[in-house]
Design an enzyme around this catalytic site. Structure first.
Site, PDB file in Angstrom:
ATOM      1  N   ASP A 162     -14.053  29.164 -39.442  1.00  0.00           N
ATOM      2  CA  ASP A 162     -13.727  28.010 -40.280  1.00  0.00           C
ATOM      3  C   ASP A 162     -12.963  28.435 -41.530  1.00  0.00           C
ATOM      4  O   ASP A 162     -13.031  29.586 -41.959  1.00  0.00           O
ATOM      5  CB  ASP A 162     -15.019  27.284 -40.711  1.00  0.00           C
ATOM      6  CG  ASP A 162     -15.972  28.216 -41.440  1.00  0.00           C
ATOM      7  OD1 ASP A 162     -16.133  29.361 -40.976  1.00  0.00           O
ATOM      8  OD2 ASP A 162     -16.528  27.815 -42.470  1.00  0.00           O
ATOM      9  N   GLU A 163     -12.271  27.494 -42.081  1.00  0.00           N
ATOM     10  CA  GLU A 163     -11.683  27.584 -43.425  1.00  0.00           C
ATOM     11  C   GLU A 163     -10.932  28.894 -43.672  1.00  0.00           C
ATOM     12  O   GLU A 163     -11.180  29.587 -44.654  1.00  0.00           O
ATOM     13  CB  GLU A 163     -12.793  27.411 -44.470  1.00  0.00           C
ATOM     14  CG  GLU A 163     -13.456  26.059 -44.386  1.00  0.00           C
ATOM     15  CD  GLU A 163     -14.586  25.888 -45.399  1.00  0.00           C
ATOM     16  OE1 GLU A 163     -14.665  24.808 -45.989  1.00  0.00           O
ATOM     17  OE2 GLU A 163     -15.387  26.826 -45.581  1.00  0.00           O
ATOM     18  N   THR A 164     -10.042  29.215 -42.776  1.00  0.00           N
ATOM     19  CA  THR A 164      -9.228  30.406 -42.994  1.00  0.00           C
ATOM     20  C   THR A 164      -7.949  29.992 -43.707  1.00  0.00           C
ATOM     21  O   THR A 164      -7.135  29.257 -43.149  1.00  0.00           O
ATOM     22  CB  THR A 164      -8.893  31.074 -41.652  1.00  0.00           C
ATOM     23  OG1 THR A 164     -10.122  31.356 -40.992  1.00  0.00           O
ATOM     24  CG2 THR A 164      -8.110  32.353 -41.860  1.00  0.00           C
TER      25      THR A 164
END
Ligand code: ACM
EC number: 3.2.1.52
Length: 690
Positions: free
Chosen positions: A330-332
């Site tokens: 997630d959230e890269t």
């Protein structure tokens, strides 16, 4: 996690709209029936029939196992007897428990179940209690464990005795994957916290401990291959491999799988502190203390990254036998993926049009490694990409739509949107979020791909003194959603049973109730906290996001404030809501609801002088000064409203508006906590005529 707010409440059915009776006769029965049975079971079984009669528990209560047996089953039976002993005070012998000849409890298991528990483990069981005998049948040892937990919840007082009411239960879970994720990266949780959490999970039939082990703020598992990961990335707070083995074993003894999560390619600052050569561009200079999404990411374009991951995951696979391994995903957000000429050239050469495509390439490479290690991949919903084969599991956190999208495309999925405990939402809201409601537009085959759900306990604003009160008892309600039939949705009955299970969980060693008192004593610097406790009981923490705005917490924030002491969805919230609702149905002077509500508001008023005195000598307590100033005005408004309503008198013109604006004022941020009863108070005030 996460600075984003999942829109998980849209489409949720009103808390009071549904009280669907169950198909089986006695379920959700609050009043005792013929045999005195009060249904306190949580989760509710798939099928329950109550008969006349009851089994009176005595010190002679003994167990045997008449079918397959092994050490795991023997320990589970022994543990159940120990708990019955503790709950009843009876001197039940724990010797040779599984071999007793004149056993009252017979456990007949057909086989051991899987050597490594998987999502296909048969957890079903049948339990029959008559006035002389208890028969527990299960296909596997894990099924027997589930039945033993039900048996423990059946123990109830009857006159001078403790009894098991005569019942027949046939039970199996609705979803095979019923998890709790704990983030030990932001704040480390000691082994004993994990163990008592596993005890609580077993009590409510959760079966997956999802262990979030790496974060920007800490790398929490020992690697012998890459020791710098913890020597430089953990502040010395990590699990040794021996402790990991111990926890995996402890979980297996309770029929719980352990799925580890190693965040990649984002949320990886702590890896890069030790191994800066793996960074996409700049490397971090130290462990990240701030929360929120960081800019650092592993470099997906270098072979060296995959060699590292290969060696690391190969080592981890020896510690975690579970067939699944979570890679985060997630959230890269790596600016270099957009700007670095070397990375851009790689993307062009591999026809990767944007950062999402680059991450999908990374996932494919990691998937190859996992496949060689005989592990399936799970990731947060950002990993959903047609480039991935269909045996990856997508864990939906940004909304239920990604779960449905995954299922339409043929991916298995888990729901976590709707079960984020740091949103500080009431149990009743989480309870009505269904991973796979029957009114979905998915086809029956697509619905089968939804394996279940996971409760998410993110670690930014918790530590070992507060984690229990954030997880419990709300998680017991969600566990019921994952186990019980879809039509078990009576919120009132859930709260009634939740009070009961909450106390049982505390008896197991969880500290979700006691920690509040301990913290209040600490804040006030005295044992005399009776009034402070009443004051605290009508306040709860604000959500993660609101606290972040008010306090800008980081890993260095000391979590010892009033907000840390109080519990989300404390019993006062639902109690006042329920009394208000019932009172408003028939607001008479002689109603018991009126008396109770008045008693509660008078109780609030009475706390104020003493709590003010305590605040005057405690700088940490005085943080909630505004709330103690507001409380008497709010309580007084409640009393006035009740008086008008029950006497049928009208209020003077403008009364209502002045009270509503006072309530609005009390909704504004102060002290990082909020009152639990403002919606109920608003309903009371609005019902008054002028
Ligand atoms: C998440 O909350 N970022 C999975």
């Amino acid at each position: 996690m996460k600075m984003m707010k999942p829109a998980f409440w849209s489409g949720v059915v009103s808390v009071f709209a549904m009280a669907i009776p169950l198909t089986n006769v006695m379920i959700c029965q609050q009043q005792p029936v013929g045999n005195g049975f009060v249904n306190n079971l949580m989760p509710q079984p798939a099928s329950l029939t109550v008969a006349q009669g009851q089994l009176v528990l005595s010190p002679q209560f003994a167990a045997n196992s008449t079918g397959f047996t092994d050490a795991r089953l023997g320990l589970a039976i022994r543990d159940a007897l120990l708990q019955i002993k503790q709950r009843t005070g009876l001197e039940i012998s724990l010797h040779d428990v599984a071999a007793s000849n004149n056993a009252v409890l017979s456990v007949a298991v057909h086989g051991p179940g899987e050597a490594v528990q998987s999502v296909d483990e048969d957890e079903s069981y049948s339990l029959t209690v008559t006035s002389t005998h208890v028969q527990l049948d299960a296909a596997t040892v894990v099924g027997a464990m589930r039945g033993l937990e039900t048996l423990l919840q059946l123990v109830q007082p009857a006159g001078e005795n403790y009894v098991l009411p005569s019942v027949t239960i046939h039970d199996s879970p609705r979803f095979p994957w019923r998890g709790l994720m704990i983030d030990c990266g932001r704040h480390f949780e000691p082994v004993e916290v994990i163990k008592r959490t596993l005890d609580g999970m077993a009590a409510v039939k959760l079966n997956v401990f999802h262990w979030h082990l790496t974060e920007d703020q800490g790398f929490r598992i020992e690697s012998k291959v890459f020791p710098k990961l913890t020597s430089m990335g953990s502040d010395g707070l990590f699990y040794t491999q021996k402790q990991v083995e111990e926890i995996v074993e402890y979980a297996r003894a309770r029929g719980i799988r352990v799925v580890p999560e190693f965040e990649m390619p984002g949320h990886s600052t702590a890896w890069l502190v030790a191994y800066p050569e793996l960074a996409s561009g700049r490397a971090p200079t130290g462990i990240r203390r701030q929360f929120g999404v960081s800019d650092f990411a592993l470099d997906p374009t270098r072979e060296e990254t995959y060699r590292f991951i290969d060696r690391f995951l190969s080592e981890m696979a020896t510690l975690f036998p579970d067939p699944y391994l979570h890679i985060g995903g997630d959230e890269t957000v790596s600016p270099e993926w957009k700007t670095d000429p070397r990375i851009r050239a790689f993307m062009t050469a591999h026809q990767l049009k944007d950062p999402d495509a680059l991450q999908a390439y990374f996932n494919q490479r990691v998937l190859k490694i996992l496949t060689r290690l005989h592990r399936h991949m799970i990731g947060w919903d950002e990993i959903l990409n047609p480039a991935l084969p269909k045996d990856v599991i997508v864990q939906s956190w940004r909304g239920q739509e990604s779960l449905a999208k995954g299922a339409r495309e043929g991916y298995q999925g888990l729901l976590s949107a709707g079960y984020y405990l740091d949103g500080m939402q009431p149990a009743g809201k989480h309870y009505l979020v269904d991973p796979s409601p029957s009114n979905t537009e998915l086809t029956p085959d697509q619905r089968k791909l939804i394996l279940g759900g996971e409760v998410a306990m993110w670690g930014e604003q918790i530590n070992d003194h507060t984690i229990d009160s954030r997880i419990w008892p709300r998680t017991a309600a969600i566990a019921e959603r994952f186990w019980s039939p879809e039509n078990v949705t009576d919120v009132d009955d859930m709260y009634r049973r939740l009070d009961y299970i909450s106390v049982q969980l505390e008896a197991l060693g969880l500290q979700h109730i006691s920690q509040e008192d301990a913290s209040l004593r600490d804040l006030a610097g005295t044992e005399t906290i009776e009034q402070l406790r009443i004051f605290a009981s009508v306040l709860e923490p604000v959500s993660f996001g609101e606290r972040y705005q008010q306090q800008h917490t980081s890993q260095l924030t000391v979590l010892d404030r009033f907000v840390d002491a109080v519990r989300p969805d404390p019993p006062s919230r639902y109690k006042i809501e329920r009394l208000t609702r019932d009172f408003l149905l028939a607001p008479r002077e002689d109603s018991a609801d009126r008396q109770q509500l008045e008693g509660l508001f008078h109780g609030m008023l009475a706390t104020v002088p003493i709590v003010k005195q305590q605040m005057a000598v405690s700088p940490r307590l005085s943080e909630v000064q505004t709330r103690v100033e507001q409380l008497p005005r709010l309580a007084q408004a409640g009393l006035e409203a009740i008086s008008y309503l029950s006497s049928g008198k009208k209020a003077a013109a403008g009364w209502k508006q002045s009270k509503l604006s006072m309530i609005d004022d009390a909704k504004k941020p102060a002290g990082i906590v909020r009152f639990t009863f403002l919606d109920s108070l608003t309903a009371l005030v609005n019902a008054v005529s002028e």
